[in-house]
Design a protein around this motif. Sequence first.
Motif, PDB file in Angstrom:
ATOM      1  N   UNK A 103      33.930  66.549  26.153  1.00 51.31           N
ATOM      2  CA  UNK A 103      32.159  66.498  26.321  1.00 51.31           C
ATOM      3  C   UNK A 103      31.131  67.456  25.587  1.00 51.31           C
ATOM      4  N   UNK A 104      31.379  68.601  25.568  1.00 51.33           N
ATOM      5  CA  UNK A 104      30.490  70.002  25.228  1.00 51.33           C
ATOM      6  C   UNK A 104      30.867  70.052  23.405  1.00 51.33           C
ATOM      7  N   UNK A 105      29.563  70.415  22.915  1.00 50.22           N
ATOM      8  CA  UNK A 105      29.299  70.579  21.732  1.00 50.22           C
ATOM      9  C   UNK A 105      30.576  71.324  20.762  1.00 50.22           C
ATOM     10  N   UNK A 106      31.117  72.616  21.610  1.00 54.03           N
ATOM     11  CA  UNK A 106      31.776  73.278  20.533  1.00 54.03           C
ATOM     12  C   UNK A 106      32.747  72.175  20.953  1.00 54.03           C
ATOM     13  N   UNK A 107      33.429  70.984  21.220  1.00 57.04           N
ATOM     14  CA  UNK A 107      34.393  70.787  21.674  1.00 57.04           C
ATOM     15  C   UNK A 107      34.814  69.672  20.352  1.00 57.04           C
ATOM     16  N   UNK A 108      33.556  69.218  19.753  1.00 58.59           N
ATOM     17  CA  UNK A 108      33.329  68.416  19.065  1.00 58.59           C
ATOM     18  C   UNK A 108      34.950  68.254  17.391  1.00 58.59           C
ATOM     19  N   UNK A 109      35.633  67.120  17.315  1.00 56.12           N
ATOM     20  CA  UNK A 109      36.157  67.550  16.166  1.00 56.12           C
ATOM     21  C   UNK A 109      36.582  67.173  14.961  1.00 56.12           C
ATOM     22  N   UNK A 110      34.820  67.109  14.207  1.00 58.15           N
ATOM     23  CA  UNK A 110      34.815  67.298  12.629  1.00 58.15           C
ATOM     24  C   UNK A 110      33.327  67.763  12.867  1.00 58.15           C
ATOM     25  N   UNK A 111      33.081  68.293  11.429  1.00 58.08           N
ATOM     26  CA  UNK A 111      31.505  69.217  11.103  1.00 58.08           C
ATOM     27  C   UNK A 111      30.628  68.190  11.072  1.00 58.08           C
ATOM     28  N   UNK A 112      30.703  66.591  10.823  1.00 59.42           N
ATOM     29  CA  UNK A 112      29.962  65.941  11.051  1.00 59.42           C
ATOM     30  C   UNK A 112      29.176  66.098  12.863  1.00 59.42           C
ATOM     31  N   UNK A 121      26.009  67.862  13.503  1.00 59.71           N
ATOM     32  CA  UNK A 121      25.125  66.248  13.905  1.00 59.71           C
ATOM     33  C   UNK A 121      24.807  66.372  12.945  1.00 59.71           C
ATOM     34  N   UNK A 122      25.612  65.163  11.358  1.00 52.00           N
ATOM     35  CA  UNK A 122      25.090  65.350  10.604  1.00 52.00           C
ATOM     36  C   UNK A 122      24.382  66.237   9.670  1.00 52.00           C
ATOM     37  N   UNK A 123      25.182  67.180  10.088  1.00 50.99           N
ATOM     38  CA  UNK A 123      23.967  68.746   8.744  1.00 50.99           C
ATOM     39  C   UNK A 123      22.148  68.961   9.377  1.00 50.99           C
ATOM     40  N   UNK A 124      21.987  68.310  10.854  1.00 49.97           N
ATOM     41  CA  UNK A 124      20.999  68.801  11.050  1.00 49.97           C
ATOM     42  C   UNK A 124      21.166  70.021  11.764  1.00 49.97           C
ATOM     43  N   UNK A 125      22.877  71.123  11.740  1.00 48.25           N
ATOM     44  CA  UNK A 125      22.901  72.509  12.870  1.00 48.25           C
ATOM     45  C   UNK A 125      23.431  72.660  12.360  1.00 48.25           C
ATOM     46  N   UNK A 132      27.018  73.250   6.797  1.00 50.29           N
ATOM     47  CA  UNK A 132      26.749  71.647   6.797  1.00 50.29           C
ATOM     48  C   UNK A 132      28.056  70.865   6.936  1.00 50.29           C
ATOM     49  N   UNK A 133      28.637  71.186   6.199  1.00 50.75           N
ATOM     50  CA  UNK A 133      30.196  70.517   5.688  1.00 50.75           C
ATOM     51  C   UNK A 133      30.723  71.365   4.572  1.00 50.75           C
TER      52      UNK A 133
END
Lengths: 415, 415
Positions: free
Chosen positions: B353-362, B366-370, B381-382
Amino acid sequence: MTSFTQYSENSDFSIHNIPFGVAVFNKEYIACCTRIGDMVVDLATLYDYGFLDEVEGLTENYFEAYTLNAFIELGKPITNAVRLKLQELFLENSPLAKDEKSISDCFFDLDQVQMMMPVHVPNYTDFYSSIEHATNVGAMFRDPENALLPNWKHLPVGYHGRASSIVISGVEIHRPKGQTKPKDAVSPIFGPSQQLDFELEMGFIVNENTEMGDSISVENAEDSIFGMVLFNDWSARDIQSWEYVPLGPFLGKNFGSSISPWIVTLEALVPFRTASPKQDPEVLDYLKFEGDKNFDINLEVYLKPENGTENLISESNFKFMYWNMAQQLAHHTVNGCNVEVGDLYASGTISGKDKNSYGSMLELTWRGTNPIKLNDGTERKFINDNDTIIMKGWAEKDGIRVGFGEVSGQILPAK
Amino acid sequence: MTSFTQYSENSDFSIHNIPFGVAVFNKEYIACCTRIGDMVVDLATLYDYGFLDEVEGLTENYFEAYTLNAFIELGKPITNAVRLKLQELFLENSPLAKDEKSISDCFFDLDQVQMMMPVHVPNYTDFYSSIEHATNVGAMFRDPENALLPNWKHLPVGYHGRASSIVISGVEIHRPKGQTKPKDAVSPIFGPSQQLDFELEMGFIVNENTEMGDSISVENAEDSIFGMVLFNDWSARDIQSWEYVPLGPFLGKNFGSSISPWIVTLEALVPFRTASPKQDPEVLDYLKFEGDKNFDINLEVYLKPENGTENLISESNFKFMYWNMAQQLAHHTVNGCNVEVGDLYASGTISGKDKNSYGSMLELTWRGTNPIKLNDGTERKFINDNDTIIMKGWAEKDGIRVGFGEVSGQILPAK
């Protein structure tokens, strides 16, 4: 060229063919083989008897095997030389023609052999390369005015299929069960597929292992193709339409696919080369090609009900393909994806422009709205239990015929 | 339990683990192996020395092999017995503990071995079973209000991946080239991917061959799972987003996937079982399960620039999975699709759920925006050329630690 083996004028397995397969002989002995007319020829014994000694590079008996993979991996210079040598041996007045013991030991009637999977298939990819099929499906499920998705004319769309469930012609397939969502239902339901279909396809077999990171160019792609087979990509439309977003077909396809037992070499198909449909818009450089890369191969589909006779339900042709095999292989490897000996690359459903040339029940009956009438008086929207689907394919030109025989499969009730 | 081999408190390879792998020993000899602390144990020699004689059913030296497939196929009663016997042998005061020659012949330092692919993978399927990941992707590419497609909560969405390009941790991957369609371009362009990504996944390995037409029930599914690995499903987002309609990911994925070298058995993970997220709406009967089917496994992703140090960029956990492994295997086979020994079934990206727990650069950027800020002052970004992605995974409870080590891979420039 006249063979010492007699066969009928319309045999798929003329002296011009010389395909390769694997068979169980007399229910006890497995070897690689070829076929001339209605005779299956045990190549392992033919090799042992010395008839292939002159083929350079054929340093051991690669035919004493359960699959053709090791033979195929020898590459075109050797596999072509074997094919040409066999052609020579099968001619009237060849050393083999006069050798009754060798003929008796190596030549078998069809009823003495059981064909097996000709290759071990490490990876299987299915393309979607008929513009007529993609247009029909797009019109039915999306928008008739924008039937093709934006990428379709820029690249040969494809996806990975299931290698484990590819079976040889004759193996029965159980109707798959699965999750479907009928139009009017609130929730999905579970049960046997109600929309079981075939897809009329052809596939090609690759003869080399490449390294990850390497690519095969369009120009060289045909050197990496050993030969072709007929391919039935059985499809459960109701399972597929519920499951396929956003990652593609899965359980709607992976319950089984059937291939014909004889791999017809690309060399045997050379006389039947023909021009490809014009590709507009122009494709990117890595997909550009020169010369005739399509092949004029007649295709037929028959539906045979239990205890009934064959009904011809589709007449198509491999020459209709928008994307050719060289483009498919170049695209598949342009990102560095490696290929392996025995890999199977299928064309996608091969439909033509005419309604009787559509390569699936989905298209022939237009999603069940226009059922097919069979010669026993019954109708079909999709495939019934115990129906058999038979696909046939052959090329013919200037009195020369080279064919694939057939791929057939019967649908058994769900387990 | 105390082993005669010393290892640090936070070793993934404690006496409670006993994973299986395949290694080249001293650059000349290949055998199946296990690991305790920082020692790799040659099981083929251990078998020859008679230490596994008491294991019933282990009738020959299955460890003298280039893959674990033949061993795995023996099934749980035997593979479990081997694991327990090894655990016993590694204890203080065991017959092995006192046998200096056997230890010297069978135990190797990490720098004396090179790990290889632990199994031959006949078929590879990738699921999409993290609700957080599917929701993030749906929100980014479709509609934040309806991020999940209608089928997602009714079945574990999955697709077939490419088995040929699965490689062991440490193998370098060339940045793929391919066709992409930038937002403002009229036509697609060709070149190296500009959006190369990782996907943090875990995969399980199957231990049996089933017949086509047969299914594995949710209840029995775990008996068919030998063990698990860490899995990096490298993805080229720009290639994928242009190619993937309507048949799913293809060249955006099949240029390479990386697995960790040690297969941790399901038995070693039993202490870390945990409850699954509630599934609402209720699933169909064939997907219902009882008991704790999720596993509490900590996961970390690090990005290491060339000549730089490791940056922790994600902390996730396998327990977040909405669909569990038993459900995945039951769904995969409910239509009669057969499985084969060594098959790899991957989870899909494991996001929390947390932003630091996301499993991909995407998702992380957030698609390169951050963009992610690294400790050397650069941003990502990637993934850049020469960056290395390292994934680590371990379970820990009541002082017991069982881990996977890591799966790492460096991205080389496009060939």
